[in-house]
Motif scaffolding. Structure first.
Motif, PDB file in Angstrom:
ATOM      1  N   THR A 191       9.953  15.587  -2.680  1.00  0.00           N
ATOM      2  CA  THR A 191       9.076  16.682  -2.276  1.00  0.00           C
ATOM      3  C   THR A 191       7.875  16.176  -1.486  1.00  0.00           C
ATOM      4  O   THR A 191       7.577  16.690  -0.404  1.00  0.00           O
ATOM      5  CB  THR A 191       8.597  17.474  -3.506  1.00  0.00           C
ATOM      6  N   LYS A 192       7.199  15.161  -2.022  1.00  0.00           N
ATOM      7  CA  LYS A 192       5.995  14.643  -1.368  1.00  0.00           C
ATOM      8  C   LYS A 192       6.309  14.114   0.028  1.00  0.00           C
ATOM      9  O   LYS A 192       5.661  14.481   1.012  1.00  0.00           O
ATOM     10  CB  LYS A 192       5.366  13.542  -2.210  1.00  0.00           C
TER      11      LYS A 192
ATOM     12  N   ILE B  44       7.669  16.920   2.538  1.00  0.00           N
ATOM     13  CA  ILE B  44       6.616  17.766   3.110  1.00  0.00           C
ATOM     14  C   ILE B  44       5.837  17.000   4.176  1.00  0.00           C
ATOM     15  O   ILE B  44       5.573  17.533   5.263  1.00  0.00           O
ATOM     16  CB  ILE B  44       5.688  18.302   1.999  1.00  0.00           C
ATOM     17  N   ASP B  45       5.492  15.737   3.882  1.00  0.00           N
ATOM     18  CA  ASP B  45       4.780  14.920   4.873  1.00  0.00           C
ATOM     19  C   ASP B  45       5.612  14.732   6.138  1.00  0.00           C
ATOM     20  O   ASP B  45       5.089  14.770   7.252  1.00  0.00           O
ATOM     21  CB  ASP B  45       4.417  13.551   4.285  1.00  0.00           C
ATOM     22  N   CYS B  46       6.907  14.528   5.972  1.00  0.00           N
ATOM     23  CA  CYS B  46       7.802  14.343   7.113  1.00  0.00           C
ATOM     24  C   CYS B  46       7.858  15.602   7.976  1.00  0.00           C
ATOM     25  O   CYS B  46       7.753  15.537   9.201  1.00  0.00           O
ATOM     26  CB  CYS B  46       9.196  13.972   6.620  1.00  0.00           C
ATOM     27  N   ILE B  47       8.002  16.736   7.327  1.00  0.00           N
ATOM     28  CA  ILE B  47       8.044  18.007   8.061  1.00  0.00           C
ATOM     29  C   ILE B  47       6.731  18.247   8.799  1.00  0.00           C
ATOM     30  O   ILE B  47       6.725  18.656   9.963  1.00  0.00           O
ATOM     31  CB  ILE B  47       8.384  19.170   7.111  1.00  0.00           C
TER      32      ILE B  47
ATOM     33  N   ASP C   1       9.640   6.006   8.088  1.00  0.00           N
ATOM     34  CA  ASP C   1       9.334   5.695   6.693  1.00  0.00           C
ATOM     35  C   ASP C   1       9.460   6.938   5.819  1.00  0.00           C
ATOM     36  O   ASP C   1      10.014   6.887   4.716  1.00  0.00           O
ATOM     37  CB  ASP C   1       7.946   5.071   6.565  1.00  0.00           C
ATOM     38  N   LEU C   2       8.965   8.047   6.313  1.00  0.00           N
ATOM     39  CA  LEU C   2       9.033   9.283   5.533  1.00  0.00           C
ATOM     40  C   LEU C   2      10.466   9.776   5.380  1.00  0.00           C
ATOM     41  O   LEU C   2      10.854  10.260   4.315  1.00  0.00           O
ATOM     42  CB  LEU C   2       8.176  10.371   6.180  1.00  0.00           C
ATOM     43  N   ILE C   3      11.251   9.639   6.433  1.00  0.00           N
ATOM     44  CA  ILE C   3      12.654  10.041   6.345  1.00  0.00           C
ATOM     45  C   ILE C   3      13.374   9.173   5.309  1.00  0.00           C
ATOM     46  O   ILE C   3      14.136   9.668   4.484  1.00  0.00           O
ATOM     47  CB  ILE C   3      13.335   9.945   7.727  1.00  0.00           C
ATOM     48  N   TYR C   4      13.107   7.884   5.362  1.00  0.00           N
ATOM     49  CA  TYR C   4      13.735   6.945   4.418  1.00  0.00           C
ATOM     50  C   TYR C   4      13.383   7.298   2.977  1.00  0.00           C
ATOM     51  O   TYR C   4      14.262   7.398   2.109  1.00  0.00           O
ATOM     52  CB  TYR C   4      13.292   5.522   4.747  1.00  0.00           C
ATOM     53  N   TYR C   5      12.090   7.478   2.687  1.00  0.00           N
ATOM     54  CA  TYR C   5      11.676   7.757   1.311  1.00  0.00           C
ATOM     55  C   TYR C   5      12.103   9.156   0.852  1.00  0.00           C
ATOM     56  O   TYR C   5      12.378   9.368  -0.332  1.00  0.00           O
ATOM     57  CB  TYR C   5      10.167   7.559   1.150  1.00  0.00           C
TER      58      TYR C   5
END
Length: 149
Positions: free
Chosen positions: A112-113, A116-119, A94-98
């Motif tokens: 950015t949001k 950062i969460d994905c990383i 989901d994070l990669i997609y967004y």
């Protein structure tokens, strides 16, 4: 509650599918799928009590790595046979997609949001593997040094 059960079942099936890609055969497919289901179960439990994705992703990665090590030891196979399918539920799709959506649409805030969460999620998973691998290494080292004496 029903949604969580669905996620666990889907994690089981996704892990089996990923194990097939890695040419896992027979009863080991079910064991690999069980690893994905267990990983998702603990991910859901940790997520309910820990507010930081880096921590609950890391703890779930530790569970996945320990599961893979235990099963691999019993079956006398490499741990990666069970580790890779077990970590599939941890991938932050989901994070990669967004993140990519924000990049494509030039939405800096979304990019950015979510980026950062994905990383942070990926760092948590990597640190979890390192912690579990280090603990397993020292447990084996201690166990084998006892057997030698």
């Amino acid at each position: 509650m029903v949604e969580n059960i669905e996620l666990i079942v889907l994690s089981f099936l996704a892990s089996i599918g990923f194990a097939i890609v890695f040419q896992v055969r027979g009863k080991d497919l079910l064991v690999a799928g069980l690893g994905g289901a267990i990983t998702r179960l603990f991910y859901i439990i940790f997520m309910a009590f820990i507010p930081y994705r880096i921590l609950y992703a890391g703890l779930a990665a530790i569970i996945a790595a320990f599961y893979a090590e235990i099963v691999a030891t019993k079956k006398k196979t490499p741990a990666t046979v069970f580790l890779y399918p077990s970590i599939i539920p941890l991938i932050p799709g989901d994070l990669i997609y967004y993140t990519m959506g924000g990049l494509v649409l030039s939405d800096t805030e979304t990019f950015t949001k979510n980026g950062i969460d994905c990383i942070l999620a990926l760092v948590g998973i990597a640190v979890g593997f390192v912690v579990a691998s280090t603990i397993t290494f020292y447990i084996r080292k201690f166990a084998f040094s006892k057997e030698a004496n």
